[in-house]
Design an enzyme around this catalytic site. Structure first.
Site, PDB file in Angstrom:
ATOM      1  N   ARG A 198     -11.762  -1.431   4.369  1.00  0.00           N
ATOM      2  CA  ARG A 198     -12.745  -2.459   4.714  1.00  0.00           C
ATOM      3  C   ARG A 198     -14.145  -1.859   4.790  1.00  0.00           C
ATOM      4  NH1 ARG A 198     -13.939  -6.005  10.163  1.00  0.00           N
ATOM      5  NH2 ARG A 198     -15.257  -7.531   9.107  1.00  0.00           N
TER       6      ARG A 198
ATOM      7  N   THR B  85       6.537   3.288  12.120  1.00  0.00           N
ATOM      8  CA  THR B  85       5.157   3.595  12.500  1.00  0.00           C
ATOM      9  C   THR B  85       5.107   4.277  13.859  1.00  0.00           C
ATOM     10  OG1 THR B  85       3.039   2.565  13.135  1.00  0.00           O
ATOM     11  CG2 THR B  85       5.009   1.241  13.411  1.00  0.00           C
ATOM     12  N   ASP B  86       4.058   5.053  14.083  1.00  0.00           N
ATOM     13  CA  ASP B  86       3.871   5.650  15.407  1.00  0.00           C
ATOM     14  C   ASP B  86       3.470   4.611  16.448  1.00  0.00           C
ATOM     15  OD1 ASP B  86       1.309   5.174  14.458  1.00  0.00           O
ATOM     16  OD2 ASP B  86       0.556   7.194  14.822  1.00  0.00           O
ATOM     17  N   GLU B  87       3.106   3.416  16.025  1.00  0.00           N
ATOM     18  CA  GLU B  87       2.670   2.390  16.975  1.00  0.00           C
ATOM     19  C   GLU B  87       3.799   1.893  17.871  1.00  0.00           C
ATOM     20  OE1 GLU B  87      -0.130  -0.579  15.631  1.00  0.00           O
ATOM     21  OE2 GLU B  87      -0.517   0.584  13.821  1.00  0.00           O
TER      22      GLU B  87
ATOM     23  N   TYR C 195       3.288  -6.903  16.073  1.00  0.00           N
ATOM     24  CA  TYR C 195       3.615  -5.998  14.963  1.00  0.00           C
ATOM     25  C   TYR C 195       4.424  -4.809  15.433  1.00  0.00           C
ATOM     26  CZ  TYR C 195       3.010  -1.945  11.955  1.00  0.00           C
ATOM     27  OH  TYR C 195       3.242  -0.807  11.230  1.00  0.00           O
TER      28      TYR C 195
ATOM     29  N   PHE D 226       0.807  -1.220   0.000  1.00  0.00           N
ATOM     30  CA  PHE D 226       0.000   0.000   0.000  1.00  0.00           C
ATOM     31  C   PHE D 226       0.846   1.279   0.000  1.00  0.00           C
ATOM     32  CE2 PHE D 226      -2.163   2.883   3.291  1.00  0.00           C
ATOM     33  CZ  PHE D 226      -2.673   3.737   2.318  1.00  0.00           C
TER      34      PHE D 226
END
Length: 332
Positions: A191, A121-123, A148, A12
């Site tokens: 989704r 990622t900010d995660e 993840y 993506f």
């Protein structure tokens, strides 16, 4: 940096970056992608053959990576296992790709003395309370909560170690949640959009209070290119567009923009360990490197995204039934 090697360029965010680079610069691009379920070769259709090459391969394959890095001027590393739900179901691919894959690339750029940019990622920072006025910054401590995010945090730390220990010419960016074209239908926004297109009611985890800081993939791409060209080696830059929205508001906006009642969705079982809020402070990127997002209005970006999914059902339809069957098996 006339020739870029982009890992995960059929995914993506990676495919959006490839389109952006070829449309806005004179660079040539080689994409290395294993074409797992999240990679789609069709996302790269129509690119100029004289400036674009595709190689199917794994970022943990030392021989393949070494040859491609040797011929590149810079490496932009997007390739990752990236879906939290999948990491809870089977963590091993996340360890393999996100850690071993990053190590393999770092060793190759170290050997050949190449510029490297690492997409994260900010995660990795964990989450914030809903009423916390703070945002993530470059100095926020890491506190990942899933397989993840923990493997992405680990890959970030590998990059920092290779910069300090071996002098690798690397930068890191941590970005907030992306939306836009070419996103797999397992992800939250596509989704819901594809459910409405199919006549299926959208699904909302729990009460939908979880907040994400949304950024259009085009803006992420322009930020990465800016860091690649202007960023200070060894530094981390946070990428965000001040797009904080809770999941309930996002679903209701999608329904409204698609001509449906705003409440025409179902609540489903929440994800285990679901982070409450992410928020990015991108001040450093904006002030030091002069970057700014082009999509300042979330609603206009969402309209464009809905239009894209309506026009490209042939792209997303093959994955839709399998994705919904997976969620149905989990009551989601």
């Amino acid at each position: 940096m006339s020739h870029l090697l982009v890992t995960g360029g059929a995914g993506f965010i990676g495919s959006n970056f490839v389109h952006h680079v070829l449309a806005t610069t004179d660079h040539t691009v080689t994409v290395l992608d294993a074409l797992t379920y999240a990679g789609n070769r069709a996302s790269l259709d129509g690119l100029p053959a004289d400036r674009f090459t595709f190689v199917k391969g794994d970022i943990t394959d030392v021989a393949v990576v070494d040859a491609l890095v040797k011929d590149a001027d810079a490496v932009v590393h997007y390739a990752a296992e990236s879906h939290n739900d999948n990491s809870l179901d089977n963590p091993f691919p996340f360890v393999h790709t996100n850690l071993i894959g990053t190590y393999t690339l770092l060793e190759a750029v170290r050997k050949h003395g190449k510029r490297y940019h690492h997409i994260s990622t900010d995660e990795v920072y964990g989450d914030l309370e809903l009423d916390d006025p703070a945002k993530f910054t470059e100095t926020t401590p890491y506190n990942p909560s899933s397989p993840y995010s923990s493997t992405k945090a680990g890959s970030d730390l590998l990059v920092r170690a290779w910069v300090r220990s071996f002098g690798v010419q690397a930068t890191i960016s941590n970005c907030s949640n992306n939306y836009g074209p070419y996103q797999h239908v397992e992800k939250f926004i596509p989704r819901q959009i594809t459910n409405v297109i199919r006549g299926i009611r959208p699904k909302l985890y729990g009460a939908g209070e979880n907040v994400r800081d949304w950024i259009h993939a085009d803006d992420h791409s322009s930020a990465v290119l800016t860091i690649l060209e202007k960023g200070t080696i060894g530094e981390t830059y946070l990428i965000g567009a001040d797009g904080e929205k809770n999941n309930k508001d996002v679903v209701e906006l999608i329904l409204t923009l698609m001509g449906q009642p705003a409440d025409a969705y179902d609540h489903v079982t929440d994800r285990p360990g679901h982070d409450m809020r992410y928020a990015i402070d991108s001040t450093r990127l904006r002030t030091e490197l002069g970057w700014a997002p082009s999509f300042q209005d979330f609603e206009s970006g969402m309209k464009a995204t809905i239009d894209w999914y309506r026009a490209h059902e042939a792209w997303w339809a093959p994955a839709k039934d399998k994705t919904e069957a997976f969620y149905a098996s989990k009551g989601q």
